[in-house]
Motif scaffolding. Sequence first.
Motif, PDB file in Angstrom:
ATOM      1  N   ILE A 191       7.809  95.547  16.751  1.00  0.00           N
ATOM      2  CA  ILE A 191       8.782  95.663  15.662  1.00  0.00           C
ATOM      3  C   ILE A 191      10.198  95.906  16.173  1.00  0.00           C
ATOM      4  CG2 ILE A 191       7.082  96.483  13.977  1.00  0.00           C
ATOM      5  CD1 ILE A 191       8.191  99.338  14.508  1.00  0.00           C
ATOM      6  N   GLY A 192      10.397  95.902  17.502  1.00  0.00           N
ATOM      7  CA  GLY A 192      11.725  96.160  18.029  1.00  0.00           C
ATOM      8  C   GLY A 192      11.912  95.533  19.395  1.00  0.00           C
ATOM      9  N   MET A 193      13.169  95.524  19.838  1.00  0.00           N
ATOM     10  CA  MET A 193      13.519  94.882  21.115  1.00  0.00           C
ATOM     11  C   MET A 193      14.411  95.788  21.947  1.00  0.00           C
ATOM     12  SD  MET A 193      14.334  91.051  19.693  1.00  0.00           S
ATOM     13  CE  MET A 193      15.604  91.667  18.560  1.00  0.00           C
ATOM     14  N   GLN A 194      14.192  97.103  21.846  1.00  0.00           N
ATOM     15  CA  GLN A 194      15.038  98.026  22.599  1.00  0.00           C
ATOM     16  C   GLN A 194      14.895  97.849  24.103  1.00  0.00           C
ATOM     17  OE1 GLN A 194      14.950 102.174  21.227  1.00  0.00           O
ATOM     18  NE2 GLN A 194      14.148 101.469  19.267  1.00  0.00           N
ATOM     19  N   GLY A 195      13.776  97.269  24.541  1.00  0.00           N
ATOM     20  CA  GLY A 195      13.544  97.018  25.952  1.00  0.00           C
ATOM     21  C   GLY A 195      13.697  95.562  26.341  1.00  0.00           C
ATOM     22  N   GLY A 196      14.443  94.791  25.562  1.00  0.00           N
ATOM     23  CA  GLY A 196      14.695  93.402  25.914  1.00  0.00           C
ATOM     24  C   GLY A 196      13.927  92.413  25.065  1.00  0.00           C
ATOM     25  N   ILE A 197      14.350  91.123  25.170  1.00  0.00           N
ATOM     26  CA  ILE A 197      13.804  90.088  24.291  1.00  0.00           C
ATOM     27  C   ILE A 197      12.903  89.090  25.010  1.00  0.00           C
ATOM     28  CG2 ILE A 197      15.743  90.272  22.701  1.00  0.00           C
ATOM     29  CD1 ILE A 197      16.877  87.709  23.922  1.00  0.00           C
ATOM     30  N   LYS A 198      12.929  89.068  26.335  1.00  0.00           N
ATOM     31  CA  LYS A 198      12.124  88.090  27.062  1.00  0.00           C
ATOM     32  C   LYS A 198      11.194  88.809  28.039  1.00  0.00           C
ATOM     33  CE  LYS A 198      15.399  84.235  26.808  1.00  0.00           C
ATOM     34  NZ  LYS A 198      16.185  83.237  27.588  1.00  0.00           N
ATOM     35  N   GLY A 199       9.901  88.611  27.848  1.00  0.00           N
ATOM     36  CA  GLY A 199       8.914  89.225  28.721  1.00  0.00           C
ATOM     37  C   GLY A 199       7.850  88.224  29.106  1.00  0.00           C
ATOM     38  N   GLU A 200       7.070  88.551  30.126  1.00  0.00           N
ATOM     39  CA  GLU A 200       5.989  87.674  30.581  1.00  0.00           C
ATOM     40  C   GLU A 200       4.662  88.200  30.059  1.00  0.00           C
ATOM     41  OE1 GLU A 200       4.142  86.779  34.888  1.00  0.00           O
ATOM     42  OE2 GLU A 200       6.185  86.002  34.590  1.00  0.00           O
ATOM     43  N   LEU A 201       3.910  87.322  29.424  1.00  0.00           N
ATOM     44  CA  LEU A 201       2.625  87.693  28.839  1.00  0.00           C
ATOM     45  C   LEU A 201       1.492  87.065  29.646  1.00  0.00           C
ATOM     46  CD1 LEU A 201       0.964  88.977  26.542  1.00  0.00           C
ATOM     47  CD2 LEU A 201       1.289  86.861  25.244  1.00  0.00           C
ATOM     48  N   ASN A 202       0.590  87.891  30.151  1.00  0.00           N
ATOM     49  CA  ASN A 202      -0.586  87.413  30.864  1.00  0.00           C
ATOM     50  C   ASN A 202      -1.633  87.000  29.835  1.00  0.00           C
ATOM     51  OD1 ASN A 202      -3.054  87.187  32.247  1.00  0.00           O
ATOM     52  ND2 ASN A 202      -2.433  88.669  33.796  1.00  0.00           N
ATOM     53  N   ILE A 203      -1.716  85.710  29.595  1.00  0.00           N
ATOM     54  CA  ILE A 203      -2.644  85.205  28.576  1.00  0.00           C
ATOM     55  C   ILE A 203      -4.084  85.528  28.951  1.00  0.00           C
ATOM     56  CG2 ILE A 203      -3.472  83.160  27.350  1.00  0.00           C
ATOM     57  CD1 ILE A 203      -0.633  83.942  26.627  1.00  0.00           C
ATOM     58  N   GLY A 204      -4.375  85.512  30.253  1.00  0.00           N
ATOM     59  CA  GLY A 204      -5.731  85.841  30.681  1.00  0.00           C
ATOM     60  C   GLY A 204      -6.114  87.257  30.300  1.00  0.00           C
ATOM     61  N   ALA A 205      -5.172  88.195  30.477  1.00  0.00           N
ATOM     62  CA  ALA A 205      -5.445  89.587  30.107  1.00  0.00           C
ATOM     63  C   ALA A 205      -5.634  89.716  28.599  1.00  0.00           C
ATOM     64  CB  ALA A 205      -4.297  90.488  30.575  1.00  0.00           C
ATOM     65  N   LEU A 206      -4.832  88.974  27.844  1.00  0.00           N
ATOM     66  CA  LEU A 206      -4.952  89.032  26.384  1.00  0.00           C
ATOM     67  C   LEU A 206      -6.285  88.425  25.934  1.00  0.00           C
ATOM     68  CD1 LEU A 206      -3.387  89.864  23.796  1.00  0.00           C
ATOM     69  CD2 LEU A 206      -2.535  87.515  23.690  1.00  0.00           C
ATOM     70  N   LEU A 207      -6.677  87.320  26.562  1.00  0.00           N
ATOM     71  CA  LEU A 207      -7.968  86.713  26.235  1.00  0.00           C
ATOM     72  C   LEU A 207      -9.109  87.664  26.566  1.00  0.00           C
ATOM     73  CD1 LEU A 207      -7.440  83.063  27.522  1.00  0.00           C
ATOM     74  CD2 LEU A 207      -7.899  83.728  25.165  1.00  0.00           C
ATOM     75  N   GLY A 208      -8.976  88.353  27.696  1.00  0.00           N
ATOM     76  CA  GLY A 208     -10.019  89.291  28.078  1.00  0.00           C
ATOM     77  C   GLY A 208     -10.185  90.423  27.079  1.00  0.00           C
ATOM     78  N   LYS A 209      -9.098  90.772  26.418  1.00  0.00           N
ATOM     79  CA  LYS A 209      -9.158  91.826  25.401  1.00  0.00           C
ATOM     80  C   LYS A 209      -9.522  91.266  24.015  1.00  0.00           C
ATOM     81  CE  LYS A 209      -7.807  95.287  28.010  1.00  0.00           C
ATOM     82  NZ  LYS A 209      -6.581  96.055  27.814  1.00  0.00           N
ATOM     83  N   ARG A 210      -9.551  89.933  23.912  1.00  0.00           N
ATOM     84  CA  ARG A 210      -9.677  89.302  22.592  1.00  0.00           C
ATOM     85  C   ARG A 210      -8.636  89.919  21.657  1.00  0.00           C
ATOM     86  NH1 ARG A 210     -15.046  90.202  23.936  1.00  0.00           N
ATOM     87  NH2 ARG A 210     -15.388  91.799  22.332  1.00  0.00           N
ATOM     88  N   GLY A 211      -7.432  90.058  22.199  1.00  0.00           N
ATOM     89  CA  GLY A 211      -6.372  90.780  21.500  1.00  0.00           C
ATOM     90  C   GLY A 211      -5.470  89.879  20.679  1.00  0.00           C
ATOM     91  N   ALA A 212      -4.661  90.512  19.851  1.00  0.00           N
ATOM     92  CA  ALA A 212      -3.694  89.803  19.015  1.00  0.00           C
ATOM     93  C   ALA A 212      -2.328  90.448  19.182  1.00  0.00           C
ATOM     94  CB  ALA A 212      -4.118  89.856  17.548  1.00  0.00           C
ATOM     95  N   VAL A 213      -1.300  89.614  19.234  1.00  0.00           N
ATOM     96  CA  VAL A 213       0.078  90.089  19.301  1.00  0.00           C
ATOM     97  C   VAL A 213       0.833  89.546  18.094  1.00  0.00           C
ATOM     98  CG1 VAL A 213       2.221  90.117  20.618  1.00  0.00           C
ATOM     99  CG2 VAL A 213       0.028  90.116  21.822  1.00  0.00           C
ATOM    100  N   THR A 214       1.448  90.439  17.326  1.00  0.00           N
ATOM    101  CA  THR A 214       2.275  90.017  16.205  1.00  0.00           C
ATOM    102  C   THR A 214       3.671  90.606  16.370  1.00  0.00           C
ATOM    103  OG1 THR A 214       1.611  91.910  14.836  1.00  0.00           O
ATOM    104  CG2 THR A 214       0.312  89.893  14.621  1.00  0.00           C
TER     105      THR A 214
END
Length: 326
Positions: free
Chosen positions: A237-260
């Motif tokens: 819900i915020g960008m106090q730490g910046g707007i561009k980051g790297e997302l490890n899709i493999g880690a997210l898949l391993g968690k079966r996670g969701a990012v909104t």
Amino acid sequence: MRAITIPEPGGPEALVWDEVPDPVPGEGEVLVEVVASAVNRADLLQRQGFYDPPPGASPYPGLECSGRVAALGPGTSGWNVGDEVCALLSGGGYAEKVVVPAGQLLPVPEGVDLDKAAALPEVSCTVWSNVFMISHLRPGETLLVHGGSSGIGTMAIQLAKAVGAKVAVTAGSKAKLDFCGELGADVLINYREQDFVEEIKAATDGVGADVVLDNMGAKYLGRNVSALAVNGRLAIIGMQGGIKGELNIGALLGKRGAVTATSLRARPGGEKAAIVAAVREHVWPLIAGGHVRPIVDRELPMREAAAAHRVLEESSHIGKVLLTLP
């Protein structure tokens, strides 16, 4: 009327208390005489020239207010002149009067002073929509809140505890963490001294957080995914730490996670009205019952909006900072 204007983007000194035309309510709108408004970090971005109001919105800062209904626009029903209300705004709260779509009005909750009610709409709508409507936090699950002593954070702690969730928070000082603990937070993490990923894993027997409410954005993206439980949900819900980051899709898949990622201000009126209605149904009874309360650090006269912005920039506050009118 008078309002805080921003003739040129800049520092807090760019805020000018000036005479401006009175707003006029249109179809389905209500004119509110403002008693108080609250300061949000989005207001600081608008002052700096980085966050323009949506098309058609008031040019003045202020995303929430409390006050009294002064007039009804054509075709408006459900409200009466003199009603004490608070409102979710797209802008214009730093003013003596503001026009609000009727669907974004809320009655002042039972037991809350009119001025303090200005601290409720933005945080209530942000937390309820992200943590419950989107991320579906359930009883017994663990919520990790970054910035636990902020306005958003203090509301998230209270609502999550009210529905039976476990709450972990990050904050940067013992005083702020102690306050979070008094509100009911179960796990207190000093982000200056502790690794929140390690701490949340230790507090959940290695499981992680079911929901993470994040105000930092890019800086915490990878670590937030690491902190998630399997089937976890990360709500940005915020960008106090910046707007561009790297997302490890493999880690997210391993968690079966969701990012909104959501922004409340730019949503269509119908979506805002639906969120406001949900807050009135689910959150207002908790406030009336004494389970949730607005957390107000201090109140300053609206003409001193520059000083209030400095308080937020210093992060010296806990909860909300209000701007009030006589």
